[in-house]
Motif scaffolding. Structure first.
Motif, PDB file in Angstrom:
ATOM      1  N   ASN A  21       0.678  -1.070   0.003  1.00 38.29           N
ATOM      2  CA  ASN A  21       0.070  -0.203   0.101  1.00 38.29           C
ATOM      3  C   ASN A  21       0.838   1.237  -0.233  1.00 38.29           C
ATOM      4  OD1 ASN A  21      -2.523  -1.345   0.241  1.00 38.29           O
ATOM      5  ND2 ASN A  21      -2.062  -1.884   2.373  1.00 38.29           N
ATOM      6  N   CYS A  26       0.473  -4.636   3.428  1.00 35.57           N
ATOM      7  CA  CYS A  26      -0.715  -5.023   3.165  1.00 35.57           C
ATOM      8  C   CYS A  26      -1.575  -5.353   4.416  1.00 35.57           C
ATOM      9  CB  CYS A  26      -0.445  -6.568   2.345  1.00 35.57           C
ATOM     10  SG  CYS A  26      -1.955  -7.298   1.939  1.00 35.57           S
ATOM     11  N   ARG A  27      -2.732  -5.201   4.512  1.00 35.22           N
ATOM     12  CA  ARG A  27      -3.638  -5.535   5.700  1.00 35.22           C
ATOM     13  C   ARG A  27      -3.543  -7.108   5.992  1.00 35.22           C
ATOM     14  NH1 ARG A  27      -7.300  -1.489   7.689  1.00 35.22           N
ATOM     15  NH2 ARG A  27      -8.330  -3.228   8.513  1.00 35.22           N
ATOM     16  N   SER A  28      -3.619  -7.520   4.859  1.00 38.12           N
ATOM     17  CA  SER A  28      -3.469  -9.171   5.220  1.00 38.12           C
ATOM     18  C   SER A  28      -2.152  -9.845   5.717  1.00 38.12           C
ATOM     19  CB  SER A  28      -3.918 -10.070   3.867  1.00 38.12           C
ATOM     20  OG  SER A  28      -5.340  -9.387   3.473  1.00 38.12           O
ATOM     21  N   GLU A  54      -2.676   3.247  11.486  1.00 36.07           N
ATOM     22  CA  GLU A  54      -3.067   3.617  10.391  1.00 36.07           C
ATOM     23  C   GLU A  54      -3.558   2.298   9.097  1.00 36.07           C
ATOM     24  OE1 GLU A  54      -1.059   6.682   8.227  1.00 36.07           O
ATOM     25  OE2 GLU A  54      -1.147   7.553  10.006  1.00 36.07           O
ATOM     26  N   CYS A  55      -2.579   1.482   9.181  1.00 34.89           N
ATOM     27  CA  CYS A  55      -2.756   0.096   8.498  1.00 34.89           C
ATOM     28  C   CYS A  55      -3.873  -0.735   8.925  1.00 34.89           C
ATOM     29  CB  CYS A  55      -1.327  -0.132   8.247  1.00 34.89           C
ATOM     30  SG  CYS A  55      -1.280  -1.822   6.996  1.00 34.89           S
ATOM     31  N   PHE A  56      -3.576  -1.234  10.211  1.00 31.64           N
ATOM     32  CA  PHE A  56      -4.400  -2.190  10.589  1.00 31.64           C
ATOM     33  C   PHE A  56      -5.326  -1.816  11.270  1.00 31.64           C
ATOM     34  CE2 PHE A  56       0.016  -4.051   9.886  1.00 31.64           C
ATOM     35  CZ  PHE A  56      -0.300  -4.996   8.987  1.00 31.64           C
ATOM     36  N   PRO A  60     -11.671  -2.335   6.998  1.00 33.93           N
ATOM     37  CA  PRO A  60     -10.523  -2.494   5.796  1.00 33.93           C
ATOM     38  C   PRO A  60     -11.654  -2.093   4.687  1.00 33.93           C
ATOM     39  CG  PRO A  60     -11.466  -4.800   6.316  1.00 33.93           C
ATOM     40  CD  PRO A  60     -11.820  -3.667   7.642  1.00 33.93           C
ATOM     41  N   LYS A  61     -10.994  -1.559   3.554  1.00 36.12           N
ATOM     42  CA  LYS A  61     -11.761  -0.839   2.538  1.00 36.12           C
ATOM     43  C   LYS A  61     -12.479  -1.916   1.916  1.00 36.12           C
ATOM     44  CE  LYS A  61      -8.480   2.952   2.192  1.00 36.12           C
ATOM     45  NZ  LYS A  61      -7.389   3.367   1.185  1.00 36.12           N
ATOM     46  N   ARG A  66     -11.600   0.232  -3.111  1.00 40.07           N
ATOM     47  CA  ARG A  66     -10.044   0.284  -3.700  1.00 40.07           C
ATOM     48  C   ARG A  66     -10.077   0.489  -5.007  1.00 40.07           C
ATOM     49  NH1 ARG A  66      -8.313  -5.359  -1.552  1.00 40.07           N
ATOM     50  NH2 ARG A  66     -10.872  -5.626  -1.330  1.00 40.07           N
TER      51      ARG A  66
END
Length: 79
Positions: A21, A26-28, A54-56, A60-61, A66
């Motif tokens: 990102n 990545c959120r995953s 901010e990331c986690f 989630p979008k 996206r």
């Protein structure tokens, strides 16, 4: 290290996941890599608490969000 990415639908490298990102991971990433490495410890070493929040943090979008963001970035990149 490589892993099959369910979002991309292909094998990808660990370094891609760290910056999927832009500058953020990545959120995953935690779910994907936790069986192979101490991913939380590694993320805390690489990113600040604020960056990780901010990331986690938050929801989630969605796929539509996206796609819209991608379209906007392409539109803004065109002269």
């Amino acid at each position: 290290m490589e892993i099959y990415c369910t979002q991309l639908g292909m094998v990808t490298d660990f370094s891609y996941c760290l910056s999927a990102n832009g500058e953020a991971p990545c959120r995953s990433m935690i779910g994907c890599w936790r069986e192979r490495v101490d991913i939380v410890k590694l993320l805390r070493r690489v990113f600040t608490e604020e960056e990780l929040r901010e990331c986690f943090g938050g929801l989630p979008k969605t796929r539509i969000e996206r796609i819209i963001e991608s379209l906007k970035s392409v539109h803004n990149a065109d002269p």
